[in-house]
Scaffold this active site. Structure first.
Site, PDB file in Angstrom:
ATOM      1  N   THR A 129      -1.667 -24.652  13.970  1.00 55.93           N
ATOM      2  CA  THR A 129      -1.652 -23.274  13.467  1.00 55.93           C
ATOM      3  C   THR A 129      -0.236 -22.817  13.127  1.00 55.93           C
ATOM      4  O   THR A 129       0.745 -23.294  13.721  1.00 55.93           O
ATOM      5  CB  THR A 129      -2.240 -22.336  14.559  1.00 55.93           C
ATOM      6  OG1 THR A 129      -1.905 -20.997  14.253  1.00 55.93           O
ATOM      7  CG2 THR A 129      -1.663 -22.636  15.942  1.00 55.93           C
ATOM      8  N   GLU A 186       0.891 -20.183  14.056  1.00 59.16           N
ATOM      9  CA  GLU A 186       1.381 -19.380  15.185  1.00 59.16           C
ATOM     10  C   GLU A 186       2.431 -20.132  16.005  1.00 59.16           C
ATOM     11  O   GLU A 186       3.163 -19.518  16.778  1.00 59.16           O
ATOM     12  CB  GLU A 186       0.218 -18.932  16.076  1.00 59.16           C
ATOM     13  CG  GLU A 186      -0.777 -18.092  15.315  1.00 59.16           C
ATOM     14  CD  GLU A 186      -1.708 -17.277  16.187  1.00 59.16           C
ATOM     15  OE1 GLU A 186      -1.356 -16.966  17.325  1.00 59.16           O
ATOM     16  OE2 GLU A 186      -2.801 -16.944  15.699  1.00 59.16           O
TER      17      GLU A 186
HETATM   18  P1  NAD Z   1     -13.311 -21.768  17.595  1.00 57.24           P
HETATM   19  O1  NAD Z   1     -12.922 -21.105  18.864  1.00 57.24           O
HETATM   20  O2  NAD Z   1     -14.263 -21.083  16.670  1.00 57.24           O
HETATM   21  O3  NAD Z   1     -13.955 -23.199  17.921  1.00 57.24           O
HETATM   22  C1  NAD Z   1     -13.429 -24.058  18.899  1.00 57.24           C
HETATM   23  C2  NAD Z   1     -14.491 -25.086  19.253  1.00 57.24           C
HETATM   24  O4  NAD Z   1     -13.919 -26.002  20.207  1.00 57.24           O
HETATM   25  C3  NAD Z   1     -15.743 -24.486  19.911  1.00 57.24           C
HETATM   26  O5  NAD Z   1     -16.898 -25.042  19.345  1.00 57.24           O
HETATM   27  C4  NAD Z   1     -15.610 -24.897  21.371  1.00 57.24           C
HETATM   28  O6  NAD Z   1     -16.856 -25.073  22.029  1.00 57.24           O
HETATM   29  C5  NAD Z   1     -14.853 -26.205  21.253  1.00 57.24           C
HETATM   30  N1  NAD Z   1     -14.112 -26.547  22.483  1.00 57.24           N
HETATM   31  C6  NAD Z   1     -13.313 -25.725  23.219  1.00 57.24           C
HETATM   32  N2  NAD Z   1     -12.828 -26.395  24.271  1.00 57.24           N
HETATM   33  C7  NAD Z   1     -13.306 -27.665  24.200  1.00 57.24           C
HETATM   34  C8  NAD Z   1     -13.142 -28.818  24.994  1.00 57.24           C
HETATM   35  N3  NAD Z   1     -12.383 -28.801  26.106  1.00 57.24           N
HETATM   36  N4  NAD Z   1     -13.772 -29.958  24.622  1.00 57.24           N
HETATM   37  C9  NAD Z   1     -14.549 -29.987  23.506  1.00 57.24           C
HETATM   38  N5  NAD Z   1     -14.755 -28.903  22.716  1.00 57.24           N
HETATM   39  C10 NAD Z   1     -14.127 -27.761  23.059  1.00 57.24           C
HETATM   40  O7  NAD Z   1     -11.948 -22.108  16.877  1.00 57.24           O
HETATM   41  P2  NAD Z   1     -11.611 -22.217  15.308  1.00 57.24           P
HETATM   42  O8  NAD Z   1     -11.189 -20.900  14.821  1.00 57.24           O
HETATM   43  O9  NAD Z   1     -12.694 -22.949  14.621  1.00 57.24           O
HETATM   44  O10 NAD Z   1     -10.315 -23.144  15.367  1.00 57.24           O
HETATM   45  C11 NAD Z   1     -10.422 -24.565  15.311  1.00 57.24           C
HETATM   46  C12 NAD Z   1      -9.036 -25.174  15.361  1.00 57.24           C
HETATM   47  O11 NAD Z   1      -8.256 -24.692  14.276  1.00 57.24           O
HETATM   48  C13 NAD Z   1      -8.260 -24.819  16.634  1.00 57.24           C
HETATM   49  O12 NAD Z   1      -7.544 -25.955  17.040  1.00 57.24           O
HETATM   50  C14 NAD Z   1      -7.313 -23.716  16.190  1.00 57.24           C
HETATM   51  O13 NAD Z   1      -6.135 -23.724  16.963  1.00 57.24           O
HETATM   52  C15 NAD Z   1      -7.039 -24.137  14.762  1.00 57.24           C
HETATM   53  N6  NAD Z   1      -6.687 -23.044  13.823  1.00 57.24           N
HETATM   54  C16 NAD Z   1      -7.495 -21.940  13.720  1.00 57.24           C
HETATM   55  C17 NAD Z   1      -7.168 -20.952  12.788  1.00 57.24           C
HETATM   56  C18 NAD Z   1      -8.053 -19.738  12.587  1.00 57.24           C
HETATM   57  O14 NAD Z   1      -7.694 -18.846  11.820  1.00 57.24           O
HETATM   58  N7  NAD Z   1      -9.221 -19.660  13.217  1.00 57.24           N
HETATM   59  C19 NAD Z   1      -6.027 -21.084  11.987  1.00 57.24           C
HETATM   60  C20 NAD Z   1      -5.231 -22.231  12.131  1.00 57.24           C
HETATM   61  C21 NAD Z   1      -5.581 -23.206  13.047  1.00 57.24           C
END
Ligand code: NAD
Length: 339
Positions: free
Chosen positions: A125, A127
């Site tokens: 990210t 961030e």
């Molecule tokens: P989200 O919270 O919607 O989904 C995360 C998923 O990971 C969930 O399905 C959860 O059950 C699973 N999870 C959590 N802990 C786990 C574990 N220990 N083992 C297996 N599965 C596990 O998040 P998102 O918004 O889809 O983000 C996905 C990735 O993208 C993350 O790594 C986040 O840091 C990164 N990201 C997100 C954004 C954004 O705007 N949402 C932007 C840049 C990067």
């Protein structure tokens, strides 16, 4: 080609699975997800019976379970989306962020190395770079910007990135990292700004806006993020970081007003609440490297992506109503009552 996708029952991971199904119908996709509060199997209903898709409920931080799965599945490529992803929750309870985002990444790196995966991709990210001042619109995050984290969430993501770099440098592992700006689109959990504001607007509930709503985020439609990761997997250089963003900076308050206008609701629903602790002011990605090296550009303008997203939440009310009527209510009360 067998691709193992972690966190695929969450927002971006599920969109990535749908994207890859269309872009590479010949790939075998294996999804590992712990199904935390943020994971939802209903999201994956349309692919569950697909013979080239396989779902396994497991925790990426569980070493023996990951070892067993990697031994059995023998993936060629690993894409790690699994994470605790919400800054506010990391302020409440940092420990689980370190367990999943740091220790979980380490376990995945170890098993990927042990079973010789051809590529490990870490989804990170913007961030990790900290924030930029509002009065310096000339400044952007490049891949060379020092990591300077503000929240336990961003600190855990930066730690995972550093581990990935270390495994590349020390063991020569074929690793790439992408750092994307804020995503929006279908299947985003209703605690995040855009779905939260859509859900509250539709229910005529107050829209809790932190501080004065002046914080700036660089918004990207989720499918554009998925396309960028696909390109990095195909053509990206191993050992490299790629920033992903579409030069679409918007203030939170302006996003909220756009949603109110689109749903024909009054701005009097806006309620300013005590700001988030350590709230980053501005994120802004310089995506020149991924554009120059891989030819990536976002395909969806915000003016098209936001009505499409609002439409999706209108057409899929049961998906998010099931969530907000459950355990989420306790979280919402804790976050916004008396604020
Ligand atoms: P989200 O919270 O919607 O989904 C995360 C998923 O990971 C969930 O399905 C959860 O059950 C699973 N999870 C959590 N802990 C786990 C574990 N220990 N083992 C297996 N599965 C596990 O998040 P998102 O918004 O889809 O983000 C996905 C990735 O993208 C993350 O790594 C986040 O840091 C990164 N990201 C997100 C954004 C954004 O705007 N949402 C932007 C840049 C990067």
């Amino acid at each position: 080609m067998k691709m193992l996708i972690t966190g695929g029952a969450g927002f971006i991971g599920s969109n990535f699975i749908f994207y890859m199904r269309k872009a590479h119908p010949d790939y075998d996709l294996v999804c590992i997800d712990k199904l935390t509060y943020a994971g939802n199997l209903e999201t994956l209903a349309s692919v569950m019976d697909d013979p080239k898709f396989h779902f396994i409920r497991a925790d990426i931080a569980d070493r023996s379970e990951m070892d067993r799965i990697f031994a059995e599945e023998k993936p060629d490529v690993v894409v790690n989306f699994a994470a605790e992803s919400h800054v506010d929750r990391s302020i409440e309870n940092p420990a689980v962020f370190l367990e999943t985002n740091v220790m979980g990444t380490q376990v995945l790196l170890d098993v990927s190395r042990k079973y010789g995966v051809a590529r490990y991709h870490q989804v990170s990210t913007d961030e990790v770079y900290g924030d930029l001042p509002l009065d310096r619109p000339d400044l952007f995050f490049t891949e060379e910007t020092p990591l300077h984290t503000s929240s336990p969430y961003s600190a855990s993501k930066a730690s995972a990135d550093l581990l990935c770099n270390a495994y590349h440098r020390t063991y020569g592992m074929p690793i790439t990292i992408s750092r994307c700006s804020n995503n929006y689109g279908p299947y985003q959990f209703p605690e995040k700004l855009i779905p939260l504001m859509i859900a509250n607007t539709l229910a005529d509930k107050p829209l809790p806006v932190y501080g004065e709503g002046l914080n700036v985020r660089d918004w990207l439609y989720v499918e554009d993020h998925c396309a960028a990761i696909d390109l990095i997997l195909e053509k990206g250089r191993v050992g490299q970081v790629y920033n992903i963003g579409g030069h679409n900076e918007m203030r939170n308050i302006d996003i909220v007003k756009i949603i109110l206008k689109a749903l024909d609701k009054p701005e009097s629903l806006i309620t300013y609440v005590t700001d988030r602790k350590g709230h980053d002011m501005r994120y802004a990605i310089d995506p020149a490297k991924i554009h120059r090296e891989l030819g990536w550009l976002p395909a969806t303008k915000f003016a098209d992506g936001i009505p499409k997203t609002i439409r999706w939440y209108l057409d899929n009310r049961s998906w998010w109503e099931n969530i907000i009527n459950g355990e989420y209510q306790n979280y919402y009360e804790r976050m916004y009552a008396n604020r």
